[in-house]
Design an enzyme around this catalytic site. Structure first.
Site, PDB file in Angstrom:
ATOM      1  N   GLY A 138      20.369  53.330  44.545  1.00 46.45           N
ATOM      2  CA  GLY A 138      19.503  53.210  43.372  1.00 46.45           C
ATOM      3  C   GLY A 138      18.599  51.995  43.439  1.00 46.45           C
ATOM      4  O   GLY A 138      18.375  51.327  42.443  1.00 46.45           O
TER       5      GLY A 138
ATOM      6  N   GLU B 253       1.745  44.061  55.063  1.00 47.19           N
ATOM      7  CA  GLU B 253       0.710  44.811  54.331  1.00 47.19           C
ATOM      8  C   GLU B 253       1.315  45.637  53.197  1.00 47.19           C
ATOM      9  O   GLU B 253       0.714  46.595  52.720  1.00 47.19           O
ATOM     10  CB  GLU B 253      -0.108  45.681  55.282  1.00 47.19           C
ATOM     11  CG  GLU B 253      -1.135  44.889  56.105  1.00 47.19           C
ATOM     12  CD  GLU B 253      -2.401  44.467  55.313  1.00 47.19           C
ATOM     13  OE1 GLU B 253      -2.493  44.779  54.117  1.00 47.19           O
ATOM     14  OE2 GLU B 253      -3.273  43.823  55.913  1.00 47.19           O
TER      15      GLU B 253
ATOM     16  N   THR C  65       3.607  48.023  52.661  1.00 49.17           N
ATOM     17  CA  THR C  65       3.456  49.466  52.819  1.00 49.17           C
ATOM     18  C   THR C  65       4.722  50.277  52.530  1.00 49.17           C
ATOM     19  O   THR C  65       4.666  51.506  52.488  1.00 49.17           O
ATOM     20  CB  THR C  65       3.010  49.764  54.263  1.00 49.17           C
ATOM     21  OG1 THR C  65       3.736  48.908  55.143  1.00 49.17           O
ATOM     22  CG2 THR C  65       1.536  49.524  54.446  1.00 49.17           C
TER      23      THR C  65
ATOM     24  N   GLU D 268       7.585  43.809  46.025  1.00 52.73           N
ATOM     25  CA  GLU D 268       6.910  43.675  44.730  1.00 52.73           C
ATOM     26  C   GLU D 268       5.395  43.805  44.836  1.00 52.73           C
ATOM     27  O   GLU D 268       4.695  43.647  43.854  1.00 52.73           O
ATOM     28  CB  GLU D 268       7.306  42.327  44.124  1.00 52.73           C
ATOM     29  CG  GLU D 268       8.826  42.169  44.084  1.00 52.73           C
ATOM     30  CD  GLU D 268       9.333  41.207  43.039  1.00 52.73           C
ATOM     31  OE1 GLU D 268       8.774  40.126  42.955  1.00 52.73           O
ATOM     32  OE2 GLU D 268      10.288  41.569  42.317  1.00 52.73           O
TER      33      GLU D 268
ATOM     34  N   LYS E 223      -3.554  44.089  41.674  1.00 51.08           N
ATOM     35  CA  LYS E 223      -3.740  43.577  43.032  1.00 51.08           C
ATOM     36  C   LYS E 223      -4.970  44.250  43.640  1.00 51.08           C
ATOM     37  O   LYS E 223      -5.069  45.474  43.644  1.00 51.08           O
ATOM     38  CB  LYS E 223      -2.493  43.899  43.878  1.00 51.08           C
ATOM     39  CG  LYS E 223      -2.651  43.552  45.350  1.00 51.08           C
ATOM     40  CD  LYS E 223      -1.437  43.974  46.181  1.00 51.08           C
ATOM     41  CE  LYS E 223      -1.701  43.775  47.672  1.00 51.08           C
ATOM     42  NZ  LYS E 223      -0.672  44.405  48.520  1.00 51.08           N
TER      43      LYS E 223
HETATM   44  C1  LIG Z   1      11.530  40.643  53.042  1.00 44.99           C
HETATM   45  C2  LIG Z   1      11.029  41.951  52.512  1.00 44.99           C
HETATM   46  C3  LIG Z   1       9.873  41.986  51.740  1.00 44.99           C
HETATM   47  C4  LIG Z   1       9.378  43.216  51.276  1.00 44.99           C
HETATM   48  N1  LIG Z   1       8.224  43.262  50.580  1.00 44.99           N
HETATM   49  C5  LIG Z   1       7.686  44.455  50.247  1.00 44.99           C
HETATM   50  C6  LIG Z   1       6.460  44.559  49.530  1.00 44.99           C
HETATM   51  O1  LIG Z   1       5.856  43.570  49.152  1.00 44.99           O
HETATM   52  N2  LIG Z   1       5.974  45.787  49.274  1.00 44.99           N
HETATM   53  C7  LIG Z   1       6.628  46.924  49.638  1.00 44.99           C
HETATM   54  O2  LIG Z   1       6.105  48.030  49.432  1.00 44.99           O
HETATM   55  N3  LIG Z   1       7.828  46.853  50.245  1.00 44.99           N
HETATM   56  C8  LIG Z   1       8.357  45.665  50.559  1.00 44.99           C
HETATM   57  N4  LIG Z   1       9.571  45.605  51.167  1.00 44.99           N
HETATM   58  C9  LIG Z   1      10.346  46.828  51.312  1.00 44.99           C
HETATM   59  C10 LIG Z   1      10.995  47.149  49.956  1.00 44.99           C
HETATM   60  O3  LIG Z   1      11.783  46.063  49.542  1.00 44.99           O
HETATM   61  C11 LIG Z   1      11.849  48.404  50.051  1.00 44.99           C
HETATM   62  O4  LIG Z   1      11.118  49.436  50.640  1.00 44.99           O
HETATM   63  C12 LIG Z   1      12.285  48.847  48.685  1.00 44.99           C
HETATM   64  O5  LIG Z   1      12.877  47.799  47.969  1.00 44.99           O
HETATM   65  C13 LIG Z   1      13.251  49.997  48.786  1.00 44.99           C
HETATM   66  O6  LIG Z   1      14.508  49.577  49.202  1.00 44.99           O
HETATM   67  P1  LIG Z   1      15.654  50.665  49.236  1.00 44.99           P
HETATM   68  O7  LIG Z   1      15.743  51.292  47.892  1.00 44.99           O
HETATM   69  O8  LIG Z   1      15.420  51.538  50.406  1.00 44.99           O
HETATM   70  O9  LIG Z   1      16.962  49.815  49.559  1.00 44.99           O
HETATM   71  P2  LIG Z   1      17.833  48.821  48.627  1.00 44.99           P
HETATM   72  O10 LIG Z   1      17.028  48.087  47.655  1.00 44.99           O
HETATM   73  O11 LIG Z   1      18.660  48.024  49.602  1.00 44.99           O
HETATM   74  O12 LIG Z   1      18.784  49.779  47.816  1.00 44.99           O
HETATM   75  C14 LIG Z   1      19.925  50.362  48.395  1.00 44.99           C
HETATM   76  C15 LIG Z   1      20.733  51.030  47.303  1.00 44.99           C
HETATM   77  O13 LIG Z   1      21.832  51.698  47.904  1.00 44.99           O
HETATM   78  C16 LIG Z   1      23.019  51.352  47.208  1.00 44.99           C
HETATM   79  N5  LIG Z   1      24.143  51.449  48.112  1.00 44.99           N
HETATM   80  C17 LIG Z   1      24.246  50.991  49.375  1.00 44.99           C
HETATM   81  N6  LIG Z   1      25.466  51.257  49.877  1.00 44.99           N
HETATM   82  C18 LIG Z   1      26.138  51.917  48.901  1.00 44.99           C
HETATM   83  C19 LIG Z   1      27.447  52.448  48.796  1.00 44.99           C
HETATM   84  N7  LIG Z   1      28.344  52.353  49.781  1.00 44.99           N
HETATM   85  N8  LIG Z   1      27.800  53.046  47.637  1.00 44.99           N
HETATM   86  C20 LIG Z   1      26.915  53.151  46.601  1.00 44.99           C
HETATM   87  N9  LIG Z   1      25.665  52.665  46.653  1.00 44.99           N
HETATM   88  C21 LIG Z   1      25.302  52.045  47.785  1.00 44.99           C
HETATM   89  C22 LIG Z   1      22.760  49.937  46.706  1.00 44.99           C
HETATM   90  O14 LIG Z   1      23.621  49.601  45.631  1.00 44.99           O
HETATM   91  C23 LIG Z   1      21.301  50.069  46.274  1.00 44.99           C
HETATM   92  O15 LIG Z   1      21.243  50.643  44.991  1.00 44.99           O
HETATM   93  C24 LIG Z   1      10.086  44.398  51.597  1.00 44.99           C
HETATM   94  C25 LIG Z   1      11.272  44.344  52.331  1.00 44.99           C
HETATM   95  C26 LIG Z   1      11.736  43.141  52.796  1.00 44.99           C
HETATM   96  C27 LIG Z   1      13.012  43.103  53.603  1.00 44.99           C
END
Ligand SMILES: Cc1cc2nc3c(=O)[nH]c(=O)nc-3n(C[C@H](O)[C@H](O)[C@H](O)COP(=O)(O)OP(=O)(O)OC[C@H]3O[C@@H](n4cnc5c(N)ncnc54)[C@H](O)[C@@H]3O)c2cc1C
Length: 494
Positions: free
Chosen positions: A14, A337, A339, A50, A79
């Site tokens: 989530g 960037e 993305t 963000e 932005k």
């Molecule tokens: C340093 C950095 C900067 C970034 N800056 C940007 C930006 O400026 N713009 C942009 O577009 N993107 C950016 N990104 C990418 C962006 O952060 C991600 O694409 C976005 O937050 C989506 O993350 P996610 O939902 O895939 O993973 P996460 O946020 O890691 O979410 C994972 C989810 O899975 C759940 N989960 C994991 N394991 C389990 C389990 N065993 N049981 C139950 N739940 C579980 C967690 O609780 C969480 O809810 C950046 C990434 C990084 C690393």
């Protein structure tokens, strides 16, 4: 008549990815599906991400979101692009805006006219011909149904996920809190059948969306899709992130300042500044990065700075059996960037368009995988451009980036521009020629030649056309309100 065999969708995770998937599926296909999202409060999310690009607006429009409501909830700001400092060389500053640069003709891009003008001793800065870029310089902004301005958002990732959660639940998605302890597969087909939670609950499904972040609990740890490592092209692998209070009016751009082993971001929101320090752990220790980061912050961090490790690269296949990975579980091109959120939105939209109601059609799976990979590779090339096309030689990190081999696809683009000033845009390209132009020039790629179309005009006519274009842009930008003033009246956060 085919019957629907895939109805129960389980979204694992989530974060931003999980809730974007839930929002798209529940809003567009809700009446046809049972959607459950499971997330773990104990594990939490990556907590960054963000800064967006303009495609977020299209995704929101498809969802039918009210912009003001979303911006208030996510304490978002506008932005118009990214300001890059110290990338082509120390002391350099350039802007990659989301705007169109000048007017192109069917014969060739605007840059050829501009280069002709430069050869004749006038023309000025290429940025003078871009409305959004000038608005960035003056920190001005306004939007209306009539105004044609290309913009994106800076948003609070946690608040945004919460906003999408409320939206998805209102459209019928169910949320379960718990930790996935085991992914259960069919012993013959290997298809995922259910997720076992640590408290014994079982979530059964027909289709599973892996949004578990870098760990890729379903797509990698269970289905072993494999990962193609791009570290040799994108060597940063660590980031320290922290938030600080806002100390000045919000700027309508992300700031990306390079340092000797990576770069640092500043993302202005309505209520605070998001800051991050990206680096390559081979070239800078965590201690040094942290000290440098804290010394550069404008104010005290609101919470303890967080260290995040990552690896640039792509999952070999993002759709495996009855599982589709979105977000960090599917691959990651570093954040320069901004993305990733775009790629999540695109993946979720493709899923809605290609939803496998009748089961996993291998041709559909192949197409989805090819499309996702092509999109990621194009983003990858664009980001590598920033690292490779530099004259920085002040550190081992930049010496590596400047001299590394780059993907053939990127090398070709650079050669086209460097020799003849040509820019290309393929159907699948996320970044338009305007983006490539701004970044190539910003990174000090100076074309040796250009198309001679500008010589078909008498020099005075070319001069008049460019002067008039520049003047129109300057006048239009001068009429815009300050970005912060516009935010204050358009969508003030509570
Ligand atoms: C340093 C950095 C900067 C970034 N800056 C940007 C930006 O400026 N713009 C942009 O577009 N993107 C950016 N990104 C990418 C962006 O952060 C991600 O694409 C976005 O937050 C989506 O993350 P996610 O939902 O895939 O993973 P996460 O946020 O890691 O979410 C994972 C989810 O899975 C759940 N989960 C994991 N394991 C389990 C389990 N065993 N049981 C139950 N739940 C579980 C967690 O609780 C969480 O809810 C950046 C990434 C990084 C690393």
């Amino acid at each position: 008549m085919s019957t629907q065999t895939v109805k129960r969708v389980v979204i694992a995770g989530g974060g931003t990815a999980g809730w974007i998937a839930a929002a798209a599926l529940s809003r567009h296909l809700g009446p046809l599906l049972d959607i459950t999202l499971v997330e773990s409060d104990e594990i939490g999310t990556v907590g960054v991400g963000e800064s967006t690009i303009p495609t977020a607006r299209t995704f929101h429009r498809l969802l039918g979101l009210d912009e003001r409501g979303f911006m208030r909830a996510a304490k978002a700001s506008f932005k118009l692009g990214v300001t890059f400092e110290n990338w082509g060389g120390i002391g350099d500053r350039y802007i990659h805006s989301f705007g169109q640069v000048g007017h192109s003709t069917w014969m060739g891009g605007f840059q050829h006219l501009w280069m002709q003008a430069a050869a004749q001793g006038f023309g000025g800065d290429i940025g003078d011909y871009c409305f959004e870029l000038q608005a960035i310089k003056q920190e001005r902004f306004a939007t209306s149904d009539k105004a044609n301005i290309n913009y994106a958002y800076h948003l609070d990732a946690g608040l945004y996920a919460g906003f999408l959660r409320a939206f998805s639940e209102a459209h019928g998605a169910k949320r379960v809190e718990g930790r996935i302890a085991e992914v259960r597969q069919n012993s013959e087909t290997g298809y995922i059948e259910s997720l076992l939670l640590s408290d014994g609950r079982v979530l059964e499904g027909d289709l599973f969306i892996d949004c578990t972040g870098f760990r890729g609990l379903l797509i990698e740890q269970t289905l072993k899709a494999g990962f193609e490592d791009w570290r040799h092209w994108l060597p940063t692998d660590s980031a320290i992130a922290a938030q600080t209070p806002s100390t000045k009016p919000a700027s309508p751009y992300t700031l990306a300042s390079a340092h000797e082993a990576g770069w640092q971001w500043r993302i202005p929101l309505q209520h605070r500044m998001g800051n991050g320090f990206v680096y390559c752990s081979e070239h800078m220790s965590d201690e040094e990065a942290r000290a440098r980061f804290l010394a550069n912050l404008d104010g005290e961090p609101i919470a303890e700075p967080r260290l995040i490790r990552y690896r640039a690269g792509a999952r070999n296949t993002v759709w495996e059996k009855n599982c589709i990975a979105l977000g960090l579980a599917s691959g990651f091109v570093e954040p320069l960037e901004s993305t990733s959120i775009h790629l999540i939105m695109l993946g979720a939209t493709h899923l809605v368009q290609n939803f496998p109601f009748n089961g996993m059609n291998p041709a559909l799976v192949r197409r989805y995988n090819q499309q996702s990979r092509a999109e990621l590779e194009r983003v990858r090339d664009f980001v590598i451009l920033h690292y490779h096309q530099t004259e920085r030689d002040d550190s081992p990190f930049w010496n590596y980036c400047r001299t590394m081999d780059v993907p053939e696809t990127l090398a070709e683009r650079v050669a086209l521009f460097r020799e003849d000033g040509h820019l290309v845009q393929d159907a699948d390209d996320l970044f338009r020629v305007d983006s490539w132009l701004q970044v190539m020039l910003g990174q000090r790629v100076r074309p040796k030649g250009h198309h001679q179309m500008g010589r078909l005009l008498p020099p005075e006519e070319l001069r008049e056309a460019l002067t008039s274009l520049k003047g129109n842009i300057a006048r239009a930008v001068a009429n815009l309100p300050r970005h912060q003033d516009f935010l204050d009246q358009y969508c003030p956060a509570a």
